[in-house]
Design an enzyme around this catalytic site. Structure first.
Site, PDB file in Angstrom:
ATOM      1  N   GLU A  32     -51.176 -38.020  -3.701  1.00 27.41           N
ATOM      2  CA  GLU A  32     -51.864 -36.607  -5.323  1.00 27.41           C
ATOM      3  C   GLU A  32     -50.165 -36.819  -5.836  1.00 27.41           C
ATOM      4  OE1 GLU A  32     -53.765 -33.760  -5.838  1.00 27.41           O
ATOM      5  OE2 GLU A  32     -54.224 -34.070  -7.830  1.00 27.41           O
ATOM      6  N   ARG A 259     -49.481 -32.472  10.416  1.00 23.86           N
ATOM      7  CA  ARG A 259     -48.639 -32.585   9.349  1.00 23.86           C
ATOM      8  C   ARG A 259     -46.800 -31.843   9.861  1.00 23.86           C
ATOM      9  NH1 ARG A 259     -50.934 -29.856   4.522  1.00 23.86           N
ATOM     10  NH2 ARG A 259     -49.662 -30.900   3.674  1.00 23.86           N
ATOM     11  N   LYS A 269     -46.021 -27.153  -1.356  1.00 20.92           N
ATOM     12  CA  LYS A 269     -45.891 -27.922  -3.186  1.00 20.92           C
ATOM     13  C   LYS A 269     -45.716 -26.401  -3.544  1.00 20.92           C
ATOM     14  CE  LYS A 269     -48.396 -31.652  -2.837  1.00 20.92           C
ATOM     15  NZ  LYS A 269     -49.789 -32.474  -2.625  1.00 20.92           N
TER      16      LYS A 269
END
Length: 753
Positions: A32, A259, A269
């Site tokens: 994204e 991850r 983030k």
RNA sequence: UGGGGUAUAGCCAAGUGGUAAGGCAACUGGUUUUGGUCCAGUCAUUCGGGGGUUCGAGUCCCUCUACCCCAUCCA
């Protein structure tokens, strides 16, 4: 992609390809565009593009941009830069989920017509409330009753912007009581009057991830949709949408992997943003950040990042990789690539009293073990600078550098000895007066003087001043929790470093090894020839520093007493289960563990009873049922069984009669579950009868022994583990048919002989 | 607490019933005009715990424990 080790995803891809499920593999990297890419993205990029490359497939770069409130073109550019920098090619175009808004809308309409989606008008709070909790089922909104026509009308008006945000949403009609929370009528569309960074103002409804992602994958012809572990629960929706819409194959499937986490840094983030916005670092490309831009600015090579991603592997276990692994990759890469030059970080003046004039010394840019050509001239004269660390008035034991008693070589130049230590009023050393040995010149040394070390230096007259930015770990602890854990010394700016002139005048490269210090990079933003700025990429390994002040190693691994593990309580048996248990243990004399396994499972118990009725051998049957049949039940469910109790009874009979070995029994059982054939038939067809005749087995053993003299020696040397190896080899040679007990006896006999 | 996952050395990670791969880190020793590189070597009697099945279990069965994810109109 043949002989190299495969991770579980590559194994799946290979299998699917072999099975003809797809013509070619097609993956995608679907970020994204709402934040800057970091090394975790690199892992995904290397994985997705790497698989495509390895299997001659394709990988799309797709911006998953369905939330107009968060996304921005600058992130799109950053993401593209990252992929490009890593050296991957996304082909003709970058894909955008926002390009599919029209098609996605049509799919939603279709779902409404199928009565599989409805417009819900509950507010946000009510929706949450109606969803239930992990332990309680939710309940469906009354709006789920709306007619297809009403839903169609409402949805269209939502799209046209007739309603306020939050007034309605489109939801899938699945199951409000599903144990998977994600399946409780997930939202498909929400109203947003925001302007989308790409498509602008046209839309007033935007699809949710769960609806858009699977369909985007499908429309692009993706075969393997790889995502991180937190989407495991979303896989059911992914499948539901594709199946409910009845999309024609081939369709994509989702697989999840862990991850990347790394110690001494943060990867989310939110936390990264906090560091940047709070001014704790200098922007997204701060060399201390694990962002791609940060690594790039710091001087990391794309090759080193790729190697790192390949080294750490791909699996499903949550893990935290040691940053030392990354540091190894960049050192290893740069070692064979970059020129060595001399830079003095903390200059200490040395006057060579017996040297007059000046000269230019030949100095290779590369050490003997790096097969690259290139050299420069090094000015040398009476006044030079060395690093303060390379002189010690009162040296610790094992110190190899310059001391009042110990001479040292100036790399590429002469050997010098300290004659006098000059100090200021406070007693700080400000200068060394030294003497050089004229016959010790590098390359033509006839002095016969042995030194322990060769140190870097610069000529005072010609050296250039440089700014060197020395980076350390951003956080002081392995698993930082917040700003309190920031390392206050993560950036040290050295304004007065001195560097040899060739670095600026010749520019042999942009990355260098500053001899004995580490690898450095001419800062792409702030560097100029007038004000040279270098970033430290990574230090060299330094076994002296380690010796000098050993890290407080966590107390050596003393054989710690095994931590006793708490044992939870086992649920008590019901009366019925207890009854079965008693019957099994008393009547059939089953071992309590096996009886327990059977008794607690009604289907297994029933199966067992049926089999025993066919062949009165409770113990053998119980073992097969409790172990192997249980597995099949667990894997395939109890419906559509290819075999019955009768077949298991037959198998037990052959085992009891020693027609086959227990090893072969497993094989026969597998075959039985796969084909449904009777055990006798399988044994007959494949010739699986047990070989128990020692005369037949002995020569095979002799052969194995003859072929493995090393292992025989090791075994006789006391390596008992190898016994299993020999038995295994013999069994392998007989296709598993040799009676293992006989083999064991014989092997032992022959090995001990 | 319901569901979905995961557990092999200090950190990653192979391993699909027959000798516990490999990398990083660490530690020896050798080479070295970088205390770098390179080379040689050491580093898991054991796979989260406990039972069971088997001649043989990290791998199959039972059971317990720990950790991660899910109740955003984020992705």
């Amino acid at each position: 992609m043949s002989e190299t080790k495969k991770d579980f995803l590559r194994a799946i891809v290979e299998e699917d390809l072999k099975a003809g499920k797809y013509e070619a593999v097609h993956t995608r990297f679907p970020p994204e565009p709402n934040g800057f890419p970091h090394i975790g993205h690199a892992k995904s990029i290397v994985l997705n593009f790497g698989i495509a490359r390895d299997f001659n497939g394709q990988c799309n770069l797709r911006m998953d941009d369905t939330d107009p409130t968060k996304e921005d073109m600058k992130y799109v550019e950053a993401l593209k830069d990252a992929v490009k920098w890593l050296g991957f090619d996304w082909g003709k175009k970058v894909y955008f989920t926002s390009d599919y808004f029209g098609k996605l809308y049509d799919y939603a309409v279709e779902l409404i017509k199928m009565e599989k989606a409805y417009v819900d008008s509950l507010n946000e709070e009510e929706i949450r409330e109606y969803r239930g909790t992990v332990t309680e089922p939710g309940r469906r909104s009354k709006y789920a009753q709306r007619s297809v026509e009403e839903n169609l009308d409402l949805f269209e008006r939502m799209k046209n912007g007739e309603f306020e945000e939050g007034a309605h949403v489109l939801r899938a009609k699945i199951d409000m009581a599903s144990p998977n929370m994600k399946m409780r009528d997930p939202l498909l569309y929400r109203i947003r009057h925001a302007s989308h960074y790409r498509v602008g103002e046209g839309w007033h409804v935007y699809p949710m991830y769960d609806f858009a992602h699977c369909l985007s994958d499908y429309m692009e012809g993706i075969t393997h949709s790889l995502c991180t572990l937190e989407f495991e629960n979303n896989r059911d929706i992914y499948d539901w949408v594709i199946e409910t819409l009845g999309l024609k194959p081939p369709r994509p499937y989702q697989y999840e992997f862990a991850r990347l986490n790394m110690n001494y840094t943060v990867m989310s983030k939110r936390k990264l943003l906090e560091l940047v916005e709070g001014g704790y670092v200098n922007g997204w490309d701060d060399p201390r950040l694990p962002t791609i831009a940060g690594y790039k600015r710091r001087g990391y090579t794309p090759e080193s990042i790729i190697t790192f991603c390949e080294q750490i592997g791909v699996a499903k276990a949550n893990s935290t990789v040691d940053v030392a692994q990354l540091e190894f990759c960049i050192r290893d890469d740069l070692n064979t690539k970059v020129p060595r030059v001399m830079c003095v970080l903390d200059p200490l003046k040395v006057t060579i009293e017996n040297y007059e004039g000046s000269e230019l010394l030949d100095a290779s840019y590369y050490p003997h073990d790096v097969p690259k050509e290139g050299s420069r001239k090094l000015p040398f004269s009476k006044e030079i600078y060395i690093d303060r660390n390379d002189f010690s008035e009162h040296p610790p034991k094992g110190y190899y550098r310059l001391t009042p008693e110990q001479p040292v070589r100036l790399k590429h130049a002469y050997i010098i000895a300290c004659k006098e230590v000059v100090k200021d009023a406070e007693g700080n050393i400000v200068e060394i007066k030294a003497e050089y040995y004229p016959d010790s010149k590098s390359g033509s040394d006839t002095s016969g003087i042995k030194v322990r070390s060769a140190i870097q230096w610069v000529d005072a007259a010609s050296a250039k001043k440089a700014e060197v930015r020395v980076y350390d770990r951003l956080f002081k602890c392995e698993a930082p929790e917040g700003l309190d854990d920031l390392n206050p010394d993560s950036l040290k700016v050295i304004k007065n470093a001195l560097i040899e002139p060739a670095v600026i005048e010749e520019k042999p490269d942009v990355r260098f090894q500053f001899e004995r210090e580490g690898y450095f990079y001419a800062d792409p933003v702030d560097y100029s020839d007038e004000n040279p700025v270098f970033n430290k990429i990574v230090g060299l390994k330094d076994s002296w520093a380690k010796k000098e002040k050993p890290k407080p190693q966590p107390a050596k691994k003393q054989k710690q007493p095994k931590p006793v593990q708490k044992e939870g309580e086992v649920a008590p048996m019901s009366a019925e289960e207890q009854g079965r248990y008693d019957r099994f243990t008393h009547e059939y004399k089953l071992n309590p563990e096996v009886a327990n396994t059977l008794a607690r499972d009604e289907k297994l118990s029933h199966f067992f009873d049926e089999a025993v009725a066919a062949h009165e051998s409770p113990v053998t049957i119980a073992n097969i049922v409790a172990n192997d049949v249980a597995r099949v039940f667990k894997e395939n469910g109890t419906d559509s069984l290819t075999f019955g109790a009768k077949e298991v009874a037959e198998l037990a009979k052959m085992l009891d009669e020693e027609t086959i070995s227990s090893k072969i029994a497993k094989q026969v059982f597998e075959e039985m579950t796969a084909t449904g054939k009777a055990p006798e038939t399988i044994v007959e067809e494949k010739g699986l009868k047990q070989i128990s005749n020692p005369a037949e087995i002995a020569p095979i053993i002799d052969d194995v022994i003859a072929k493995n003299p090393d292992n025989v020696a090791k075994y006789r040397d006391g390596n008992q583990k190898l016994f299993g190896f020999f038995v295994g080899q013999v069994l392998k040679a007989t296709g598993g048919k040799a009676n293992p007990k006989v083999v064991n006896d014989l092997v032992r006999e022959k090995l001990e002989a």
